[in-house]
Design an enzyme around this catalytic site. Sequence first.
Site, PDB file in Angstrom:
ATOM      1  N   ASP A  54     -10.368   0.073   0.724  1.00 47.42           N
ATOM      2  CA  ASP A  54      -9.737   0.527  -0.513  1.00 47.42           C
ATOM      3  C   ASP A  54      -8.818  -0.572  -1.034  1.00 47.42           C
ATOM      4  OD1 ASP A  54      -7.507   0.725   1.220  1.00 47.42           O
ATOM      5  OD2 ASP A  54      -8.008   2.812   1.629  1.00 47.42           O
ATOM      6  N   ASP A  56      -5.122  -1.352  -2.651  1.00 41.80           N
ATOM      7  CA  ASP A  56      -3.773  -0.869  -2.923  1.00 41.80           C
ATOM      8  C   ASP A  56      -3.052  -1.864  -3.808  1.00 41.80           C
ATOM      9  OD1 ASP A  56      -4.080   1.383  -1.184  1.00 41.80           O
ATOM     10  OD2 ASP A  56      -3.859   0.007   0.498  1.00 41.80           O
ATOM     11  N   ASP A 135       4.055  -3.555   7.640  1.00 39.54           N
ATOM     12  CA  ASP A 135       3.972  -3.561   9.097  1.00 39.54           C
ATOM     13  C   ASP A 135       3.620  -4.928   9.681  1.00 39.54           C
ATOM     14  OD1 ASP A 135       1.414  -3.238   8.050  1.00 39.54           O
ATOM     15  OD2 ASP A 135       0.925  -1.441   9.209  1.00 39.54           O
TER      16      ASP A 135
HETATM   17  P1  ATP Z   1      -7.160  -0.079   5.714  1.00 34.54           P
HETATM   18  O1  ATP Z   1      -6.989   0.554   4.367  1.00 34.54           O
HETATM   19  O2  ATP Z   1      -8.252  -1.048   5.805  1.00 34.54           O
HETATM   20  O3  ATP Z   1      -7.127   0.899   6.828  1.00 34.54           O
HETATM   21  P2  ATP Z   1      -4.561  -1.161   5.105  1.00 34.54           P
HETATM   22  O4  ATP Z   1      -3.812  -2.322   5.696  1.00 34.54           O
HETATM   23  O5  ATP Z   1      -4.882  -1.247   3.655  1.00 34.54           O
HETATM   24  O6  ATP Z   1      -5.848  -0.976   5.977  1.00 34.54           O
HETATM   25  P3  ATP Z   1      -3.242   1.268   4.467  1.00 34.54           P
HETATM   26  O7  ATP Z   1      -2.935   2.417   5.359  1.00 34.54           O
HETATM   27  O8  ATP Z   1      -4.183   1.445   3.348  1.00 34.54           O
HETATM   28  O9  ATP Z   1      -3.722   0.111   5.421  1.00 34.54           O
HETATM   29  O10 ATP Z   1      -1.841   0.741   3.933  1.00 34.54           O
HETATM   30  C1  ATP Z   1      -1.737  -0.241   2.915  1.00 34.54           C
HETATM   31  C2  ATP Z   1      -0.600  -1.201   3.226  1.00 34.54           C
HETATM   32  O11 ATP Z   1       0.639  -0.479   3.282  1.00 34.54           O
HETATM   33  C3  ATP Z   1      -0.698  -1.904   4.578  1.00 34.54           C
HETATM   34  O12 ATP Z   1      -1.472  -3.046   4.505  1.00 34.54           O
HETATM   35  C4  ATP Z   1       0.752  -2.198   4.876  1.00 34.54           C
HETATM   36  O13 ATP Z   1       1.179  -3.345   4.169  1.00 34.54           O
HETATM   37  C5  ATP Z   1       1.474  -1.008   4.301  1.00 34.54           C
HETATM   38  N1  ATP Z   1       1.665   0.052   5.319  1.00 34.54           N
HETATM   39  C6  ATP Z   1       0.861   1.101   5.564  1.00 34.54           C
HETATM   40  N2  ATP Z   1       1.342   1.863   6.549  1.00 34.54           N
HETATM   41  C7  ATP Z   1       2.489   1.287   6.948  1.00 34.54           C
HETATM   42  C8  ATP Z   1       3.459   1.598   7.931  1.00 34.54           C
HETATM   43  N3  ATP Z   1       3.328   2.672   8.718  1.00 34.54           N
HETATM   44  N4  ATP Z   1       4.516   0.759   8.066  1.00 34.54           N
HETATM   45  C9  ATP Z   1       4.663  -0.308   7.260  1.00 34.54           C
HETATM   46  N5  ATP Z   1       3.784  -0.659   6.333  1.00 34.54           N
HETATM   47  C10 ATP Z   1       2.694   0.115   6.156  1.00 34.54           C
HETATM   48 MG    MG Z   2      -5.768   0.242   2.483  1.00 36.20          MG
END
Ligand code: ATP
Ligand code: MG
Length: 436
Positions: A54, A56, A135
């Site tokens: 996805d 963001d 994170d």
């Molecule tokens: P994917 O969507 O592929 O699972 P992602 O890194 O995009 O991985 P998401 O859960 O969509 O993960 O979150 C988007 C972004 O928000 C992350 O890349 C991170 O920068 C931030 N983020 C998400 N969850 C947390 C958290 N628990 N603590 C700190 N930052 C977070």
């Molecule tokens: Mg994501």
Amino acid sequence: MEQQVIPRAEHNISRQDISENALKVLYRLHKSGYNAYLVGGGVRDLLLGKQPKDFDIATNATPEQIKALFRNCRLVGRRFRLAHILFGREIIEVATFRGHHDSANANTESKRSEEGMLLRDNVYGSIDEDAERRDFTVNALYYNIADFSVVDFAGGINDIAERRLQLIGDPETRYREDPVRMLRAVRFAVKLDFSIAPESCDPIAQYGPLLKDIPAARLFEECLKLFLGGDGKSTFKMLADTQLLYPLFPLLKPLLQQWDEDAPELRFMLMALASTDKRVRGDQKVTPAFVFAALLWPLLEIKKDELLIELSLGEHDASAMAMNWLLDQQCKSVAIPKRFTTGIREIWQLQARLDRRFGKRAFQTFGHPRFRAAFDFLELRAKATQDKHLSELAQWWQQWQRSNEQGRNTMVRELNKNSGRSKSRRRPRKPKKTDS
Ligand code: ATP
Ligand code: MG
């Protein structure tokens, strides 16, 4: 934080690989005078040459300002207030830059528990503050729609090159703030085939138990990402390795503490996860009900046998009671929604029904909406246990599905003729209690 800007000519992110809808949102924010960046997994995965799950977006526009720009916008979230821009089935998540919670206005908009866990986090800030709140370094890379550059605040570009996950800031504080970051570390390590930097990995042994304080509904959402993301089997193994599996599935601890991949129970769970991974990768439908049914199945058998002996219940009652007990217990740590617990029960209940094939029963079982899932489940049980009866049963149903109506009638007649009805039972009926 020191920032490094990688100009368009020096990275591989092309707009062709970014979802059209995400681009629309980025451009509209930009044209309205806001800063707009693609951030998180989208940037990380594109830099790795992978297709993002996805996209963001992060911006300096507030949720209200975002809402004013998009008709198809919903504001969601309490812990984090976010804007969702809806394009049919695709949702583009837009977050306002988050700031430090210890700044002046932090009192009402951010909140911590006694363990240091962040309960509310709605303080807005600048882009570099936003980066610090993320994170892992590789998740804190920002693709700037204004000039197509990538902005790196935490050394993420270097960690991508080294294929390394590294928490931003002090690992202990960051895990205390949000213990789910430990689950995310494992999930990303497996999915990206990255190592976890020792400073980020070592504290997991100590802080893993903090996951028990995370709301069970959030842990369910995490479980979907852990086990239905296409790498469920490897993720499950690494969760067991790091002991993070047990705050999620406390009841599995006694069974898996002595990790033995030759034990039929564990072999079955791993086979179910592998089969789910294959389906996810082949874009076939998967349901959380199947995965949870498989992970809890060995426990169901154990509990049922206990109840059979302890309460001298019949097979059917013991089984029903074991299901209720097990799902109640499990939902305390991971809140599986009702629609899926219903599915889990059906898959389990059908296991016994698949064995009873006389008269009209096979036809009824075959007509059940969960027949296919239950059959797949049976097949895996047969493979994992190498049990002769289960294998024959799975083959019988395999043949049933290939047959027409007439063939099926013949199969049931043959069954009557050959086997003698009692032989098909897996367990002998318990002797009736006699009054003494
Ligand atoms: P994917 O969507 O592929 O699972 P992602 O890194 O995009 O991985 P998401 O859960 O969509 O993960 O979150 C988007 C972004 O928000 C992350 O890349 C991170 O920068 C931030 N983020 C998400 N969850 C947390 C958290 N628990 N603590 C700190 N930052 C977070
Ligand atoms: Mg994501």
